[in-house]
Scaffold this motif. Structure first.
Motif, mmCIF file in Angstrom:
data_model
loop_
_atom_site.group_PDB
_atom_site.id
_atom_site.type_symbol
_atom_site.label_atom_id
_atom_site.label_comp_id
_atom_site.label_asym_id
_atom_site.label_seq_id
_atom_site.Cartn_x
_atom_site.Cartn_y
_atom_site.Cartn_z
ATOM 1 N N UNK A 1 27.456 35.680 62.405
ATOM 2 C CA UNK A 1 27.551 34.529 61.511
ATOM 3 C C UNK A 1 28.924 33.881 61.605
ATOM 4 N N UNK A 2 29.967 34.687 61.481
ATOM 5 C CA UNK A 2 31.335 34.151 61.509
ATOM 6 C C UNK A 2 31.647 33.495 62.852
ATOM 7 N N UNK A 3 31.329 34.180 63.945
ATOM 8 C CA UNK A 3 31.673 33.649 65.265
ATOM 9 C C UNK A 3 30.801 32.456 65.656
ATOM 10 N N UNK A 4 29.562 32.428 65.162
ATOM 11 C CA UNK A 4 28.696 31.266 65.437
ATOM 12 C C UNK A 4 29.267 30.025 64.767
ATOM 13 N N UNK A 5 29.656 30.154 63.507
ATOM 14 C CA UNK A 5 30.227 29.003 62.795
ATOM 15 C C UNK A 5 31.525 28.565 63.468
ATOM 16 N N UNK A 6 32.425 29.517 63.728
ATOM 17 C CA UNK A 6 33.702 29.178 64.359
ATOM 18 C C UNK A 6 33.509 28.643 65.777
ATOM 19 N N UNK A 7 32.569 29.231 66.517
ATOM 20 C CA UNK A 7 32.300 28.779 67.883
ATOM 21 C C UNK A 7 31.727 27.371 67.918
ATOM 22 N N UNK A 8 30.865 27.067 66.951
ATOM 23 C CA UNK A 8 30.299 25.712 66.875
ATOM 24 C C UNK A 8 31.387 24.697 66.561
ATOM 25 N N UNK A 9 32.179 25.000 65.545
ATOM 26 C CA UNK A 9 33.278 24.099 65.188
ATOM 27 C C UNK A 9 34.284 23.978 66.326
ATOM 28 N N UNK A 10 34.588 25.095 66.969
ATOM 29 C CA UNK A 10 35.530 25.084 68.085
ATOM 30 C C UNK A 10 35.028 24.266 69.253
ATOM 31 N N UNK A 11 33.751 24.420 69.590
ATOM 32 C CA UNK A 11 33.166 23.636 70.677
ATOM 33 C C UNK A 11 33.233 22.143 70.394
ATOM 34 N N UNK A 12 32.945 21.776 69.147
ATOM 35 C CA UNK A 12 33.018 20.372 68.767
ATOM 36 C C UNK A 12 34.473 19.876 68.810
ATOM 37 N N UNK A 13 35.396 20.706 68.342
ATOM 38 C CA UNK A 13 36.809 20.318 68.336
ATOM 39 C C UNK A 13 37.334 20.113 69.752
ATOM 40 N N UNK A 14 37.012 21.025 70.649
ATOM 41 C CA UNK A 14 37.475 20.909 72.033
ATOM 42 C C UNK A 14 36.891 19.662 72.694
ATOM 43 N N UNK A 15 35.619 19.404 72.439
ATOM 44 C CA UNK A 15 35.001 18.190 72.982
ATOM 45 C C UNK A 15 35.738 16.953 72.483
ATOM 46 N N UNK A 16 36.050 16.943 71.209
ATOM 47 C CA UNK A 16 36.753 15.792 70.639
ATOM 48 C C UNK A 16 38.176 15.686 71.191
ATOM 49 N N UNK A 17 38.884 16.805 71.292
ATOM 50 C CA UNK A 17 40.257 16.799 71.822
ATOM 51 C C UNK A 17 40.274 16.256 73.251
ATOM 52 N N UNK A 18 39.324 16.679 74.052
ATOM 53 C CA UNK A 18 39.313 16.299 75.468
ATOM 54 C C UNK A 18 38.737 14.913 75.735
ATOM 55 N N UNK A 19 37.873 14.425 74.833
ATOM 56 C CA UNK A 19 37.172 13.172 75.117
ATOM 57 C C UNK A 19 37.372 12.087 74.065
ATOM 58 N N UNK A 20 37.958 12.438 72.950
ATOM 59 C CA UNK A 20 38.146 11.463 71.882
ATOM 60 C C UNK A 20 36.874 11.113 71.141
ATOM 61 N N UNK A 21 35.795 11.848 71.442
ATOM 62 C CA UNK A 21 34.514 11.630 70.767
ATOM 63 C C UNK A 21 33.616 12.844 70.984
ATOM 64 N N UNK A 22 32.567 12.915 70.171
ATOM 65 C CA UNK A 22 31.534 13.937 70.360
ATOM 66 C C UNK A 22 30.367 13.311 71.092
ATOM 67 N N UNK A 23 29.692 14.088 71.908
ATOM 68 C CA UNK A 23 28.510 13.631 72.606
ATOM 69 C C UNK A 23 27.296 14.134 71.829
ATOM 70 N N UNK A 24 26.707 13.245 71.047
ATOM 71 C CA UNK A 24 25.568 13.635 70.232
ATOM 72 C C UNK A 24 24.333 13.654 71.118
ATOM 73 N N UNK A 25 23.844 14.850 71.338
ATOM 74 C CA UNK A 25 22.680 15.042 72.187
ATOM 75 C C UNK A 25 21.985 16.329 71.815
ATOM 76 N N UNK A 26 20.992 16.727 72.590
ATOM 77 C CA UNK A 26 20.212 17.920 72.262
ATOM 78 C C UNK A 26 21.046 19.200 72.145
ATOM 79 N N UNK A 27 22.052 19.365 72.995
ATOM 80 C CA UNK A 27 22.864 20.584 72.957
ATOM 81 C C UNK A 27 23.620 20.688 71.625
ATOM 82 N N UNK A 28 24.255 19.612 71.219
ATOM 83 C CA UNK A 28 24.990 19.605 69.951
ATOM 84 C C UNK A 28 24.041 19.780 68.769
#
Length: 156
Positions: free
Chosen positions: A69-96
């Motif tokens: 539970x803890x790592x899933x929540x943190x991993x989801x937030x982390x994945x979104x944060x890294x995407x935003x840091x690297x691209x300046x936006x989130x890619x809203x699609x099936x994976x997200x």
């Protein structure tokens, strides 16, 4: 904001989320095994039950579930944060969207624990059903995640 340390590690941040999620997929399979052992223990009788109780599957299942539970929540937030840091936006699609759905489902699944401890069969069935869906989505997420990583590597 381009801090020198961020510029240095920025390309490698892309790989933290996928690696963590593959570890969580393995842990999810182990949690499922422990859950099956808990059910076997609950349904067993006599010496078989005594032997299964020694495995302390319920304690291990709760510990692994809490970690998931803890790592899933943190991993989801982390994945979104890294995407935003690297691209300046989130890619809203099936994976997200599937990842966010899984994060919500694992929270609901964990919240059923007090009801299961009181013997509510509806909670057990719901817990098992949610976690089966999560595991299926996790397998699909692994495939789509590898495709995303391959795109990132090709751009390096």
């Amino acid at each position: 904001m381009d801090l020198p340390i961020l510029v240095t590690i920025k390309p490698w941040l892309n790989f933290f989320h996928p690696l963590l999620m593959w570890v969580l997929l393995g842990l999810s399979i182990y949690a499922m095994y422990l859950g099956v052992q808990i059910r076997r223990t609950r349904e067993a009788e006599g010496d078989t039950k005594k032997e299964l109780i020694k495995g302390k599957f319920n304690i291990k299942h709760h510990q692994i579930g809490s970690l998931l539970l803890a790592l899933m929540v943190l991993g989801t937030l982390g994945g979104m944060a890294v995407t935003y840091i690297n691209n300046g936006k989130l890619f809203v699609g099936p994976h997200l969207l599937a990842g966010l759905g899984m994060t919500g489902m694992i929270a609901v699944s964990a919240s059923l624990t007090p009801y299961m401890q009181k013997g509510a069969n509806w909670a057990r069935v719901s817990h098992i059903s949610l976690n089966t869906v999560i595991l299926g989505l996790f397998g699909w997420q692994a495939v789509t995640g590898v495709e995303i990583v391959q795109k990132l590597i090709s751009k390096m």
